[in-house]
Design an enzyme around this catalytic site. Structure first.
Site, short mmCIF file in Angstrom:
data_model
loop_
_atom_site.label_atom_id
_atom_site.label_comp_id
_atom_site.label_asym_id
_atom_site.label_seq_id
_atom_site.Cartn_x
_atom_site.Cartn_y
_atom_site.Cartn_z
N HIS A 56 0.83 -1.23 0.00
CA HIS A 56 0.00 0.00 0.00
C HIS A 56 0.86 1.27 0.00
O HIS A 56 0.43 2.31 0.49
CB HIS A 56 -0.96 0.03 1.19
CG HIS A 56 -1.69 -1.25 1.42
ND1 HIS A 56 -2.90 -1.55 0.82
CD2 HIS A 56 -1.36 -2.35 2.16
CE1 HIS A 56 -3.29 -2.77 1.20
NE2 HIS A 56 -2.37 -3.27 2.01
N LYS A 60 16.57 21.37 -9.69
CA LYS A 60 15.86 20.18 -10.19
C LYS A 60 16.78 19.17 -10.88
O LYS A 60 17.69 19.51 -11.61
CB LYS A 60 14.78 20.60 -11.19
CG LYS A 60 13.60 21.34 -10.56
CD LYS A 60 12.86 20.54 -9.51
CE LYS A 60 11.91 19.55 -10.12
NZ LYS A 60 10.77 20.19 -10.79
N GLU A 95 10.03 8.82 -16.65
CA GLU A 95 8.69 9.37 -16.90
C GLU A 95 8.23 9.07 -18.33
O GLU A 95 7.06 8.74 -18.57
CB GLU A 95 8.68 10.88 -16.66
CG GLU A 95 8.85 11.24 -15.19
CD GLU A 95 9.04 12.74 -15.02
OE1 GLU A 95 8.10 13.40 -14.58
OE2 GLU A 95 10.13 13.25 -15.35
N SER A 112 15.72 21.99 -14.76
CA SER A 112 14.55 22.78 -15.09
C SER A 112 15.04 24.13 -15.59
O SER A 112 16.10 24.60 -15.19
CB SER A 112 13.69 22.96 -13.85
OG SER A 112 12.98 24.18 -13.93
#
Ligand code: ARG
Length: 465
Positions: free
Chosen positions: A162, A289, A296, A283
């Site tokens: 979970h 970043k 992704e 970024s």
């Protein structure tokens, strides 16, 4: 047909004749099915040799056809071949070019053949190759997982259910879960290869052909291990492509789950992984970043592969037997899936060995909190308490500790004893390492079991290669 040089030219070509410009544009597939040229030529070469050997066409014509096709292949590979949209597809482009080159002999190539059994043959060959390349890609990713597991052999992390910290596990054990998924994927691609491995050529348009052809010799030359048993099925079947898409969809689903973990583990919230500079992007406005774009994109492209499977199944579901032009729509999804799958496997295999695990952070996430609650319950079972009672006692113990805002590791023996008199001094020595090594069952996370699993994984890879 007599004029050899004219035959391929616009108005007199087999399809351009009479077809409305819009209809032609709508039906042309050469823009993408030219990708099948090598399979198409191999199929035609094998077919022509067989026609010659069987005396169905003059032996000399067969020789000229083979030579002409080989020249065309060279031209295509050198980028010199003139592809013509008005000739619809890869098959007609090559056949018309052959006729322009060698004349009447070229016009004999299509004896005892239809584009229906021809295209089915090409697509099967393409799928067989794609399955082999997919298996190689899967093996490469499995190797990368084993490498990363070995490089971090002793590292401990929390295992999750979970997405809540559940029980400590070895990082290597977690990675080897993906090894198993990918092993099943390799088997699925081998299975799809097996289903594609059947020669349709000789089925003609749908009913077979009225010539004394030798299908077995064509099958052998093209690397098929058997010939199709029903001509109607052979020209309308794309099940093998469905199998390939399904295997690809499952593989991408696995890679996407791995990607998801790489993404969350490299967030500040987890902080388990650091991405290598050359596989992370910055970024444009946030200098801090390090974005996991590769993972992704792999996760994102998985949807395309599912969509391609669905497109093929949907295209097939209403088709009456045998060939229907709808079947031409099998190609773009197939190419797209190959173009997502193979580079995904490759880039993931390149990135994985470069991930660095923050072993300290992963270990402390596994040591803190209440991950040892099951072990404490198992401890009481070891002292003779029934498991359900032990579970109850430890649930109360954990509630108490949480109220005190203390991890289990900060409780004193006196505090333990409030929940059961069975607790002794040795309960204080339970830790992530002892929890892991207690799970000494086949398939468990104990260090010895994982070391053995790693050895076996490597042996399986060597055996599979
Ligand atoms: N381009 C066609 C396809 O991909 C080739 C077969 C055409 N056959 C036909 N009867 N029109 O399916």
């Amino acid at each position: 047909m007599n004029g050899t040089m004219e035959e391929g030219k616009g108005a007199q070509s087999p399809t351009a004749k009479g077809l409305d410009r819009r209809a032609l544009d709508y039906s042309a597939s050469v823009g993408y099915d030219r990708r099948l040229y090598a399979y198409d030529i191999a199929g035609s070469v094998a077919h022509a040799r067989m026609l010659g050997a069987q005396g169905i066409i003059p032996a000399d014509d067969a020789t000229q056809i083979v030579r002409g096709l080989e020249e065309i292949r060279d031209e295509i590979e050198d980028g010199k071949f003139q592809w013509r949209d008005d000739l619809e597809d890869v098959h007609l482009n090559i056949e018309v070019a052959l006729r322009e080159r060698i004349g009447d002999a070229g016009a004999r190539l299509h004896t005892a053949r239809s584009r229906n059994d021809q295209v089915a043959t090409d697509v099967r060959l393409f799928v067989m190759d794609s399955c082999d390349r997919a298996v190689d890609g899967v093996r490469g990713l499995q190797r990368a997982l084993v490498g990363l597991a070995e490089a971090n052999a002793g590292a401990v992390m929390p295992g999750y259910t979970h997405l809540q910290r559940a029980q400590p596990v070895l990082f290597a054990h977690h990675l080897l879960a993906y090894f198993e998924m990918l092993d099943r994927d390799a088997a699925r691609f081998s299975g799809a290869h097996g289903h594609a491995d059947e020669l349709p050529l000789g089925s003609g348009a749908l009913a077979g052909v009225p010539y004394p052809i030798d299908r077995e010799s064509v099958a052998r030359e093209l690397g098929f291990s058997r010939v199709s048993r029903n001509s109607i099925d052979a020209v309308s079947d794309r099940d093998f492509a469905v199998d390939f898409h399904a295997a690809a969809a499952t593989t991408m689903m696995h890679v996407s789950r791995l990607s998801e973990e790489i993404i969350v583990w490299s967030s500040d919230e987890f902080g388990f992984l650091r991405l290598p500079d050359d596989f992370a992007t910055g970024s444009s406005i946030m200098p801090q970043k390090r974005n996991p774009d590769i993972a992704e994109l792999a996760r994102g492209r998985t949807g395309r592969v599912y969509g391609n499977l669905m497109a093929l199944l949907t295209m097939l579901k209403g088709l009456p037997l045998a060939y229907n032009r709808d079947l031409q729509e099998d190609k773009q999804p197939l190419f797209d899936t190959v173009d997502v799958l193979l580079p995904t496997l490759e880039v993931m295999a390149a990135m994985l060995p470069r991930l660095s695990l923050d072993a300290g952070r992963a270990a402390s996430a596994a040591d803190g909190g209440y991950l040892l609650a099951t072990d404490v319950a198992d401890y009481l079972v070891g002292k003779g308490m029934p498991f359900r009672d032990a579970h109850q006692a430890v649930a109360e113990l954990v509630r108490y500790a949480a109220d005190q805002d203390k991890p289990l590791a900060d409780l004193t023996l006196d505090e333990y004893r409030r929940f059961s008199p069975q607790f002794q001094e040795d309960v204080l020595s339970l830790d992530a390492r002892s929890s892991i090594d207690a799970r000494d069952v086949p398939g468990g996370t104990a260090s010895g079991r994982v070391a053995q699993a790693l050895d076996e994984a490597k042996k399986r890879l060597d055996g599979a290669a």
